[in-house]
Scaffold this motif. Structure first.
Motif, PDB file in Angstrom:
ATOM      1  N   THR A   1       0.846  -1.199   0.000  1.00 40.46           N
ATOM      2  CA  THR A   1       0.000   0.000   0.000  1.00 40.46           C
ATOM      3  C   THR A   1       0.879   1.246   0.000  1.00 40.46           C
ATOM      4  O   THR A   1       2.013   1.204   0.491  1.00 40.46           O
ATOM      5  CB  THR A   1      -0.931   0.033   1.231  1.00 40.46           C
ATOM      6  N   ASP A   2       0.332   2.326  -0.555  1.00 36.11           N
ATOM      7  CA  ASP A   2       1.037   3.610  -0.424  1.00 36.11           C
ATOM      8  C   ASP A   2       0.284   4.530   0.541  1.00 36.11           C
ATOM      9  O   ASP A   2       0.529   5.722   0.590  1.00 36.11           O
ATOM     10  CB  ASP A   2       1.233   4.277  -1.790  1.00 36.11           C
TER      11      ASP A   2
ATOM     12  N   THR B   1       4.960  -0.687   2.554  1.00 33.24           N
ATOM     13  CA  THR B   1       4.024   0.420   2.773  1.00 33.24           C
ATOM     14  C   THR B   1       4.803   1.728   2.675  1.00 33.24           C
ATOM     15  O   THR B   1       6.031   1.723   2.629  1.00 33.24           O
ATOM     16  CB  THR B   1       3.368   0.363   4.170  1.00 33.24           C
ATOM     17  N   ASP B   2       4.067   2.830   2.695  1.00 27.88           N
ATOM     18  CA  ASP B   2       4.714   4.135   2.709  1.00 27.88           C
ATOM     19  C   ASP B   2       5.378   4.403   4.065  1.00 27.88           C
ATOM     20  O   ASP B   2       6.064   5.414   4.236  1.00 27.88           O
ATOM     21  CB  ASP B   2       3.692   5.223   2.378  1.00 27.88           C
TER      22      ASP B   2
ATOM     23  N   PHE C   1       1.208  -5.702  11.314  1.00 25.51           N
ATOM     24  CA  PHE C   1      -0.105  -5.309  10.797  1.00 25.51           C
ATOM     25  C   PHE C   1      -1.193  -5.580  11.826  1.00 25.51           C
ATOM     26  O   PHE C   1      -2.078  -4.739  12.063  1.00 25.51           O
ATOM     27  CB  PHE C   1      -0.398  -6.041   9.487  1.00 25.51           C
ATOM     28  N   ALA C   2      -1.134  -6.746  12.470  1.00 29.44           N
ATOM     29  CA  ALA C   2      -2.149  -7.087  13.471  1.00 29.44           C
ATOM     30  C   ALA C   2      -2.127  -6.054  14.599  1.00 29.44           C
ATOM     31  O   ALA C   2      -3.176  -5.546  15.042  1.00 29.44           O
ATOM     32  CB  ALA C   2      -1.912  -8.489  14.007  1.00 29.44           C
TER      33      ALA C   2
ATOM     34  N   VAL D   1      -8.638  -6.349  -1.799  1.00 28.59           N
ATOM     35  CA  VAL D   1      -7.198  -6.480  -1.984  1.00 28.59           C
ATOM     36  C   VAL D   1      -6.578  -5.098  -1.838  1.00 28.59           C
ATOM     37  O   VAL D   1      -7.201  -4.090  -2.175  1.00 28.59           O
ATOM     38  CB  VAL D   1      -6.874  -7.091  -3.373  1.00 28.59           C
ATOM     39  N   HIS D   2      -5.363  -5.088  -1.273  1.00 29.61           N
ATOM     40  CA  HIS D   2      -4.568  -3.857  -1.248  1.00 29.61           C
ATOM     41  C   HIS D   2      -3.252  -4.132  -1.933  1.00 29.61           C
ATOM     42  O   HIS D   2      -2.513  -5.036  -1.521  1.00 29.61           O
ATOM     43  CB  HIS D   2      -4.312  -3.403   0.203  1.00 29.61           C
ATOM     44  N   SER D   3      -2.944  -3.377  -2.972  1.00 29.59           N
ATOM     45  CA  SER D   3      -1.655  -3.528  -3.646  1.00 29.59           C
ATOM     46  C   SER D   3      -1.344  -2.271  -4.442  1.00 29.59           C
ATOM     47  O   SER D   3      -2.240  -1.625  -4.987  1.00 29.59           O
ATOM     48  CB  SER D   3      -1.666  -4.744  -4.577  1.00 29.59           C
TER      49      SER D   3
END
Lengths: 570, 570
Positions: A327-328, A364-365, A374-375, A489-491
């Motif tokens: 992700t950005d 990620t950014d 992440f959790a 989805v995240h990409s």
């Protein structure tokens, strides 16, 4: 009793433009709604909220009246508000056989009225439901446990949108063929062979709506209106925990039908007393030819297997999945997903359950984040979102029934709990059982038995995988086998997004990509988003598309020779 | 093996206008056909009939080749011409699992190709089937027992019409929703929330066509083309007695698919050897998601009960009924009905079986006729129609199998035989078993057990009733309970015709009124007449309408935030 034909309101004329706009909206699939979602007095009028609340309060502890409804006696009260008090409302009692017989005997004039008249009546019912949105909102809040704003929007205008969408498809599909046509076949000698043909849409028979506890109107209106507009009477069998929103709906439908000169028994309420189980009996009645059901996989599968005389439309359970690749906008991602989990305390059929995240981390950014990171960050985002008790109470929901509470207790024992579910006090309803989401960390390989079950309620899993490739494989396999109503989805990679789209097509699931702002994976807008799909086991229908309505009626034909003087001069 | 993409023919461009005309024809429902029904050389070319016959003769006694077809070995010959000789053709053998696996693995690029490309390929297949109409006509004649002209028309152009009609519905339904749309929801503050959405029609999975002995192409093409165009590979399981017409069809389909750059395994022939029963095994395979079936009520009901993983479309058997109330053209009525009974020796699913006639008589332009009179006059009309052996052989058909012969023998023992079935010699085929219709007189009250069964073949009953009112009641009851594919009424009274129309709507059957000229109740023209209806037990589908295609695919959606610079400037 009914007014003379010439005095009757012509609801089709009144709503024709709306119907045409609705059909255009289903085809354009942009943003469109005729029912404002804001419960603001500037939209609905200064005194409307108070009137709606008073109407709701007036139902508490009293028999619900449906004038002229078939049957005798009442069923005892079954509803208890998840906000902590019994509703104490009794409803008319009607035996399954009586309900089906009354519905069936009302059919003839409704069939003969044709699709325009039926669509007009349906649009008028929806207009009056819209005017009753505040009454319905309170009824939805105190049967489902939704916070008031959500109960207003999802139970009122958004449910009305879904109802109108079904009306639009049902109306348009019945008008795909002309009411009459001249067939004229040239002959080698003499004039043509000519026939005049009539085409009449005819409903399949009595329809049964078996509604759910959590979204009685949003999930119920599509089947109700699709069946009604295609010429079928409807027996409404509400969940014992959420009768009132549909009782109000039935009351309004019956009033409009009567005004339009039809039998009110085209819409019947089949409430049941505590411990009664009438859905199975109704669903297998030989005269019931359509069943719409939202609820458990077990009963949905039972209906599909046993209600063989009927066309069965089900929305059951599934494994809603989020694949996280990169992700950005990491903060946007966290905030968006935290809200998705918190909304109505995860008691939506669209709430994500399984987050598939590479164990070793994703870009990620804000640097690489492992599944553990992440959790932890998702839980922090939940804590932040729910820090203010007032705001938390307005976002979360009260637990709808003991089944959810039991799953929540069971979930404390699986994987590693990163965030336990906590209780939140409601300022106005101290007895309400409001809970925050539980988040546990699982492993893709070790914990497959846990995450391939549905955990309906505020339970979600962050599942560490080898790679996005494994994540997509697990998504395809679990959705194809166990079903899913949503996927996300995240990409930042177009290749991964494209692979995710291919995976979703193979799994038969609708996909949301990179939602980091004000749209959430659990939201589904009528006229633009399809909800559910027969392409995976979580449902046998989509709200709404042509397949949702075409099985509810047949177009029957008659033909006769064209008058001779015309047929010989073509 | 396949040509480069840039060299491939664009079949959609080639057939786009035809497809658009087809869709318009389904909506207008007037007379329309692109495939000439006349086997005249002035239409099809001087040498085409001879080439077609030679192609057919070339198949006799040889293995039928399907290049690259999956499986190994051959199935022994099963086909024997009802005109009196074995065809002696063997076909490639493929096990059910192999067939389904090969079909499934061909799916991906076919799904990705989209509805336009798929419809274009289907239209090209139909164009080549049309060019092969003479070869197919001989194949149909010598598997079904139809006379040549009928085999040409029903097995060739009319079957192609029904195929194209299914293509039109399948193509149009997949294009009801746009491929993409922008959803833009205004916000109180700032720019709108905006999402870009994609919508992709996706086939349900492997489709199975279980074809029949009497109309392998006419009844088979709708399901074949509806499934194919909605993105599904199709396994074709022909009847053991009528393989060749569908083997030719599969060969042509595979050639066109290959030319278009797709796997030929999108259409597979699953022939079976004598005594094998592969339809049930194929139909319950977990990867088979669509079944189309034409045939017996027993196996159709079995499929509906057991092929639970699939969407099942059946055309079974029924009690086709004619209600006779009055006429102003008694000779026209008799001639028309006699032809309806004689055509293909009553072996059509649309041939009338039960004539309901008032015992005490009905009004005609030739005086009152009792049920007895009518039975006698109908038999005389049959004798007149079939007096010339050459003409009789061209109208009647050869008996397709022993089941029909057995029923014919059994029918001699019921009621009072007014006209026995007789044999007719065929000038070119002395061994053909060609029979004329048997007509027996029954009583509505005493003989209900006889006439509430289907007697498929050249068996019809004149049934004496109390009145037209009783006739209509029997029609409603028997059609609603046992099904019917056709119904007809003769009356000079608009009131009676109107009652008959209401009865037909209640029974769920298409109705023909006062046919006395050149159109017959057993005829059903694609693009104008609906054939069959899910509204009565004789079928679960109509050829063709939107309901026939919408269950074969789902429209799946993906959505993502619209690019920021656009979404903030709307």
């Amino acid at each position: 009793m009914s007014p003379n034909a010439q005095d009757r309101p012509d609801f089709f004329v009144r709503h024709r433009e709306l119907l045409e706009q609705s059909v255009a909206a289903t085809q354009g699939r942009g943003y469109w709604t005729p029912y404002p979602e804001s419960p603001s007095t500037s939209v609905y009028g200064e005194r409307t909220p108070a009137h709606g609340e008073a109407a709701f309060t007036g139902h508490i502890g009293r028999p619900f009246e449906l004038p002229g409804h078939p049957g005798t006696g009442v069923v005892p009260a079954t509803e208890v508000s998840p906000y902590g008090f019994p509703l104490g409302i009794t409803y008319p009692r009607v035996a399954p056989d009586e309900a089906v017989a009354a519905a069936r005997s009302a059919t003839g004039p409704w069939r003969d009225a044709g699709p325009d008249t039926r669509a007009g009546v349906a649009a008028e019912i929806l207009a009056r439901l819209n005017a009753a949105s505040f009454e319905i909102a309170h009824a939805v809040q105190h049967t489902t446990g939704q916070a008031f704003i959500m109960a207003f929007q999802a139970g009122g205008p958004h449910a009305q949108d879904r109802g109108l969408e079904a009306v639009a498809y049902a109306w348009a599909e019945q008008k795909r063929h002309p009411a009459s046509a001249r067939w004229s076949k040239p002959q080698r000698k003499g004039g043509p062979l000519a026939l005049d043909k009539k085409f009449t849409p005819v409903g399949r028979g009595v329809a049964l709506l078996v509604a759910c506890n959590t979204f009685p109107t949003w999930n119920g209106y599509p089947g109700l209106f699709a069946s009604l507009v295609t010429g079928n009477p409807v027996v409404v069998k509400p969940h014992q925990g959420a009768v009132l929103p549909l009782a109000i709906t039935v009351r309004i439908a019956r009033a409009v039908l009567t005004e339009a000169g039809f039998s009110p028994d085209l819409v019947i309420l089949a409430a049941e007393g505590p411990g009664e189980r009438t859905a199975a009996e109704l669903a297998t009645h030989p005269d019931v030819r359509i069943v719409d059901f939202t609820g458990s996989t077990a009963f949905g599968d039972w209906l599909e297997t046993n209600a063989r005389q009927a066309q069965v439309y089900t929305e059951k359970a599934g494994l809603n999945t989020v694949v996280i690749d990169s992700t950005d906008d990491y903060q946007g991602l966290l905030g968006n997903l935290a809200f998705s989990l918190a909304l109505y305390s995860g008691q939506m059929c669209t709430t994500p359950q399984n987050f598939l995240v590479p164990r070793s981390g994703f870009a990620t950014d804000d640097g690489v984040k492992t599944a553990d990171d992440f959790a932890t960050d998702l839980c922090a985002a939940l804590d932040k979102l729910l820090a203010d008790p007032q705001r938390a109470a307005g976002t979360l929901g009260a637990i709808v029934n003991d089944g959810v509470r039991e799953r929540l207790a069971e979930a404390t024992a699986v994987g590693r709990t990163v965030r336990p579910s906590t209780s939140v006090a409601h300022p106005g309803h101290p007895a309400a059982d409001i809970r925050t989401p539980l988040v546990a960390l699982l492993d893709a390989d070790a914990d497959a038995e846990v995450y391939t079950r549905e955990w309906f309620g505020p339970v979600s899993f962050v599942i560490g995988t080898d790679s996005t490739e494994q994540s997509l494989r697990i998504f395809r396999d679990t959705a194809a086998r166990h079903g899913a109503l949503t996927a996300a989805v995240h990409s930042t990679s177009e290749n991964v997004l494209s692979e995710a789209e291919q995976s979703a097509l193979q799994a038969g699931v609708h996909l949301s990509e990179n939602l980091t702002g004000g749209v959430f994976v659990n939201q589904s807008a009528a006229f633009s988003d399809f909800h559910g799909s027969a392409a995976n086991p979580a449902a046998s229908a989509t709200l709404s598309d042509p397949a949702f309505v075409t099985g509810r009626f047949a177009t029957l034909q008659s033909r006769r020779p064209a008058p001779a003087e015309e047929s010989t001069h073509v």
